[in-house]
Write a protein that holds these residues in place. Structure first.
Motif: not given
Length: 630
Positions: A126-136
């Motif tokens: 299920a992770l394959a299709g999730t967007p990748v957030p940018k950590p601060q």
């Protein structure tokens, strides 16, 4: 749920699993953090160790370009191939071989694209299709207390506000794959239990902060603090003079005062008087140094590292506090330092004060058990080294340590290693000669005890194990002491200075300086040393580029023998059976073995002279280090 097949090989501890999940949630790209409350404000006050990281505003474009040009992909492919070959060879070597094969396989898997995070994604489709957030920024806190003495981990990752939806999508995907029952709640926030490989973790999102904990009470505390509970946090305990957590780069903090309290609360310690006394002294020392911290961060013109040691004179160990504060200390390099020096450090020595402090500590602990022990007296009785009589009365309080190119023809020069000098002022040249005359035989006797008494060397008299002879160079008497296969030490009294040199031939550079030759004032380190504050307790400077080039030359000389040896070992491991894959070619192995030297040369091309100094500010010992990068 059962342990996912792709992860079944990696039964890593909960902290590693938390880091892997954090990688999947938000690590592939970095975004510059906007002004926000420090993540330390969400960490519990019981934190013993904290590590904080944030992307830097300053980059090193030229250095980054040169490093990116290195054959990293080719070297990584070769290394994975070597590990795969070793794994195949290890499988047929019994239980120990099978265990080694498992470790080699795990290492090879971590080196593959995506590594552990990629393996976790394959375990959770299920992770394959999730967007990748940018950590601060991110903070890892290890916490322990008297009621829960085993350390537990809390990982906080802040993403860009625009990426809250992406972070929530990843949290939901992880919950679907690893969820272990329904969520708990805290102040309206869902706390999702996870089970990864049979180990429990807890996951939550509060706004743009994702939190993962190995113990749910830490997660509850973080959520309460995020909602403004007002309970104590790690940030509330940090003095303003120690800005280790927050800002660019990487910061590390160790709360030794909390460690002292934890040590006192642990059951089973201090059952006898000696143990209780030892624990009490350790606690007093930890309370006297209640905080240790460090921060490494890029600046517009290079790297900056600062470390802080907070000193509390009322912590319980006044003698230790006095030693660390070092009031009145001010060290500068000796004028005997040659201009050819590639590194120089001047710092307080205070050998007598430290020896008496440690001796007193041992005496106090031993006295609690009914034993009267004077370590300095025992040392004198057993070895003949009477330091209070033969060393302390004349040895100075400042030491200058120097590295310079080794004289031609010495083993150090052949190996690319530097020569080393130690220069210490003496109160009286005559007292120093008398003390050294007594210390020499005692040291020889001590060295004679080092070889096993059952060997031929152990049966030799001390004067036959050492070669000691006097030489003269430009009117200065030098004692050269040789021992074993490579120890070559020069000892000389030059003016009012005791000088130790390895190899002994390096003493000539000091004598030349003494006779009017150029000093470090005329060398490449002078400008860096002059930047230190006037009240600095210690100063240092080093030609960082030269040191890296010397190391690169050594590694490059070893790269071909190493590559050939690895290839030969892989062929020998498969002798008598057909290998599953041919060992890498010599050319491929050279790409791998030459990579460290290539990397050092690439970095050296962009470095300047590193400088450092030690200062005292508001009850804190500050150590500053700066490295220019072009």
């Amino acid at each position: 749920m059962p342990f996912p097949a792709p992860l079944r090989r990696f039964r890593s501890p909960p902290l590693a699993r938390a880091l892997a999940i954090a990688c999947v949630v938000s690590l592939p790209a970095l975004a510059r953090p906007a002004a926000a409350a420090p993540l330390a404000a969400l960490a519990p006050s019981s934190t013993l160790l904290a590590i904080q990281a944030a992307p830097a505003a300053h980059g090193f474009g030229g250095l980054a370009t040169d490093l990116a040009a290195l054959p990293l992909d080719a070297a990584g492919t070769t290394l994975r191939s070597v590990l795969d070959e070793l794994q195949v060879a290890a499988r047929g070597s019994g239980s120990d071989g099978r265990q080694a094969a498992w470790l080699l396989g795990a290492a090879a898997e971590l080196l593959r694209p995506g590594g552990l995070a990629g393996d976790l994604r394959s375990a959770c489709p299920a992770l394959a299709g999730t967007p990748v957030p940018k950590p601060q920024d991110a903070l890892l806190a290890l916490s322990a207390s008297g009621y829960a003495p085993l350390p537990a981990a809390l990982l906080l990752v802040r993403v860009a506000p625009a990426d809250e939806g992406a972070a929530q999508a990843d949290v939901e995907a992880l919950t679907g794959c690893f969820g272990n029952g329904g969520p708990l709640t805290q102040d309206g926030t869902a706390l999702q239990p996870l089970s990864v490989g049979g180990q429990g973790l807890s996951l939550a999102r509060v706004g743009n902060v994702v939190a993962i904990a190995s113990r749910v009470d830490l997660l509850r505390s973080a959520v309460r603090l995020a909602h403004g509970s007002g309970e104590p946090s790690l940030a509330a305990r940090l003095p303003a003079s120690v800005p280790a957590l927050g800002g660019d780069g990487v910061g590390v903090l160790v709360d030794t005062q909390s460690l002292a309290a934890l040590l006192g609360a642990l059951p089973g310690l201090g059952a006898d008087p000696t143990s209780r006394a030892a624990r009490s002294r350790v606690q007093a020392a930890l309370r006297t140094v209640p905080l240790l911290a460090m921060r490494l961060a890029p600046e517009p013109d290079g790297l900056a590292m600062t470390s802080w040691t907070r000193v509390d004179p009322n912590g319980g160990d006044a003698a230790l506090a006095d030693l660390l504060r070092c009031q009145g200390c001010r060290a500068r390099p000796s004028l005997l330092t040659p201009a050819s020096a590639v590194a120089v450090e001047a710092s307080p020595l205070r050998l007598q004060a430290w020896a008496r402090y440690l001796s007193g500590l041992v005496r106090d602990v031993a006295a609690a058990g009914g034993t009267d022990v004077d370590p300095l007296a025992v040392l004198a009785q057993r070895t003949g080294l009477d330091l209070p009589r033969d060393l302390f009365p004349w040895l100075g309080e400042v030491a200058t340590r120097v590295r310079l190119p080794a004289p031609a023809g010495t083993p150090e020069a052949l190996l690319g290693a530097p020569a080393r000098l130690t220069i210490v002022p003496v109160a009286s040249a005559e007292a120093a000669r008398s003390g050294l005359a007594r210390l020499g035989p005692a040291l020889a006797g001590l060295l004679a005890r080092l070889p096993d008494s059952g060997t031929a060397l152990g049966r030799l008299a001390p004067d036959r194990l050492l070669a000691s002879r006097s030489e003269r160079y430009r009117g200065v008497s030098i004692t050269r002491i040789q021992f074993g296969p490579g120890t070559d030490l020069g000892v000389a009294l030059i003016g009012s200075r005791l000088v130790l040199a390895t190899p002994a031939a390096a003493m000539h550079a000091v004598v030349d300086t003494y006779r009017g030759g150029p000093t470090y004032f005329d060398g490449p380190l002078a400008a860096a040393l002059r930047t230190a504050p006037a009240d600095a307790r210690a100063v240092a400077a080093a030609d960082a580029a030269g040191s890296l080039r010397s190391s690169a030359a050594i590694l490059r000389a070893l790269s071909q023998p190493l590559a050939f040896g690895v290839q030969t070992a892989l062929l020998a491991a498969h002798r008598g059976s057909a290998p599953e894959a041919a060992p890498p070619s010599l050319a491929a192995l050279l790409t791998l073995t030459e990579l460290p030297a290539d990397a050092l040369d690439a970095v050296a091309a962009h470095l300047g002279v590193a400088r450092s100094w030690v200062a005292w500010q508001d009850g804190v010992v500050e150590r500053h280090w700066r490295l220019p990068i072009q």
